[in-house]
Design a protein around this motif. Structure first.
Motif, short mmCIF file in Angstrom:
data_model
loop_
_atom_site.label_atom_id
_atom_site.label_comp_id
_atom_site.label_asym_id
_atom_site.label_seq_id
_atom_site.Cartn_x
_atom_site.Cartn_y
_atom_site.Cartn_z
N THR A 1 0.84 -1.19 0.00
CA THR A 1 0.00 0.00 0.00
C THR A 1 0.88 1.25 0.00
OG1 THR A 1 -0.08 0.05 2.41
CG2 THR A 1 -1.79 -1.22 1.27
N ARG A 2 0.25 2.38 -0.31
CA ARG A 2 1.01 3.63 -0.32
C ARG A 2 1.61 3.95 1.05
NH1 ARG A 2 0.02 9.07 0.66
NH2 ARG A 2 1.23 10.51 -0.65
N ARG B 1 6.46 4.20 4.47
CA ARG B 1 7.18 3.68 5.64
C ARG B 1 8.56 3.18 5.23
NH1 ARG B 1 9.78 3.50 9.82
NH2 ARG B 1 9.95 1.54 10.94
N PHE B 2 8.67 2.59 4.05
CA PHE B 2 9.98 2.16 3.54
C PHE B 2 10.94 3.35 3.46
CE2 PHE B 2 8.14 -1.62 0.94
CZ PHE B 2 7.97 -2.33 2.11
N SER C 1 0.85 -1.99 12.19
CA SER C 1 -0.52 -1.56 11.91
C SER C 1 -0.81 -1.50 10.42
CB SER C 1 -0.78 -0.20 12.55
OG SER C 1 -0.04 0.82 11.89
N LEU C 2 0.21 -1.44 9.59
CA LEU C 2 0.03 -1.31 8.14
C LEU C 2 -0.02 -2.66 7.42
CD1 LEU C 2 2.48 1.67 7.46
CD2 LEU C 2 -0.01 1.75 7.51
N GLY D 1 2.11 11.15 5.25
CA GLY D 1 1.29 10.14 4.59
C GLY D 1 1.03 8.90 5.41
N LEU D 2 1.57 8.84 6.63
CA LEU D 2 1.41 7.69 7.51
C LEU D 2 0.28 7.93 8.52
CD1 LEU D 2 5.19 7.03 8.23
CD2 LEU D 2 3.70 5.71 6.71
#
Length: 393
Positions: free
Chosen positions: A2-3, A8-9, A119-120, A177-178
């Motif tokens: 996901t975006r 996160r990366f 959580s992602l 964006g997180l």
């Protein structure tokens, strides 16, 4: 993919690259300053790791109040901005202060980032997802350590400090964006309460014991191998993290399909076997092979323990799990490096490696107890529920 996970990366690479670029550079910087000595090198590294552990202990409390996203952004800032101070001052006070602040920042990125990652990722893919994050963090460490030293020797300390600052600060752009406070909603789980609970305490203890071996390998292998075998040491120090990264990926995929609890004992056994082979410090092939086997076992244990721990808490406990696991990592490595030096002074390096292998095997007791306890409580954890959902009815 996901975006938010891709963003996160970005923060993983930014924090890891910034940390490892300066990990070996700052001790040399302190030692080369006027009036410097080897004691200064040890002081700055000690200050960095002490602040990291302290930050990991308070990070869950902070995350419960400001949210994971805010804490991650603050951590990246504290990790990056202070490095710029090294370009204008070489005083020991400044260097120590920078190390303390950067240690806190790195701890915040580890704890908040780890909780966000959990959580992602869907629970049924958590093992592989966490392994992928481990790969994203591992590659900058493989590249950053030698690159930082090379840049310092060829361009000076200023450019490498600036690069370490910028890579962390630029990655802050990915933080908005997180998910933020919503990831930390619900009653928080205190870190000491989590450590006292068997569900989290047992995997934490197991991982801490294996981390002891990791700290010993990276610190003392260059000293234990006979002079004139620098190529062997370089090969061993490369294959160890490479094997850990590959096995962590394998273990993550395996955990998603059959559960993580069955991987802990094999990981411990492989770690102990690798340390035992490393006792043959005079045999180049054994040193490389031992480092590879230990790395594989360490990677399996990393993946299995973190996956188990996340599966046993609600989302509000992710920060505590991340903190406990990272404290076990950092404290285990530090204790291992300090204790091994004292033991090796009396026994010699080969026997010290043998004793470390035996110490690793002591973690089989909490590992077996943990698996027995998990069997007595079927389908109560996220891991068990995911496995149950896959079974044919």
């Amino acid at each position: 993919m996901t975006r938010p996970l891709l963003l996160r990366f970005v923060t993983v690479v930014g924090s890891s690259a910034s940390f490892y670029l300066l990990l070996s550079v700052v001790p040399a910087y302190a030692q080369s300053a006027p009036g410097g000595g080897s004691d200064r090198a040890g002081l700055v590294t000690g200050a960095l790791m002490l602040a990291t552990v302290a930050g990991e202990l308070v990070a869950p409390w902070l995350a419960a109040r400001c949210g994971y996203r805010v804490l991650l952004g603050a951590g990246l800032f504290l990790l990056g901005a202070p490095a710029l101070a090294l370009t204008v001052s070489r005083s020991m006070v400044c260097i120590m202060a920078v190390c303390l602040v950067r240690g806190l920042g790195f701890a915040f990125t580890l704890v908040a980032g780890g909780a966000l990652t959990a959580s992602l990722i869907p629970p049924e893919r958590r093992g592989e997802g966490l392994a992928l994050i481990g790969v994203m963090a591992g590659v900058p460490s493989l590249v950053g350590l030698p690159l930082g030293a090379w840049l310092a020797s060829h361009t000076g300390y200023g450019p490498v400090c600036t690069a370490a600052a910028l890579v962390a600060l630029v990655s802050i752009a990915a933080v908005p964006g997180l998910p933020g406070r919503e990831a930390a909603s619900g009653p928080p789980l205190g870190i000491f309460a989590g450590a006292r609970s068997g569900a989290l305490g047992r995997p934490t203890a197991v991982f801490a014991v294996t981390a002891v071996g990791a700290g010993i390998v990276v610190t003392f292998l260059p000293l234990a191998v006979a002079p004139g075998h620098s190529g062997v040491v370089a090969a061993a120090l490369f294959v160890q993290p490479a094997a850990a990264t590959a096995s962590r990926w394998f273990a993550g995929r395996r955990a998603d399909r059959r559960g993580a609890s069955g991987l802990v004992v094999p990981g411990l056994a492989a770690s102990a076997a690798g340390l035992l082979v490393l006792a043959l410090t005079g045999v180049p092939a054994a040193v490389v092979a031992g480092a590879a086997v230990f790395g594989a076992g360490f990677g399996i244990t990393q993946s299995a323990t973190i996956t188990l721990m996340y599966s046993r808490v609600p989302a509000s406990g992710y920060g505590t799990v991340s903190a406990l696991w990272n404290v076990a990592y950092d404290a285990g490595m530090g204790i291992g490096a300090a204790g091994f030096g004292a033991v090796a002074g009396s026994t010699g390096y080969p026997w010290a490696f043998v004793l470390t292998a035996l110490l690793t095997l002591t973690a089989l007791a909490p590992a077996r107890l943990d698996r027995a306890a998990a069997r007595e409580q079927p389908a109560t954890t996220g891991e068990d529920r995911a496995a149950t959902a896959k079974r044919p009815r």
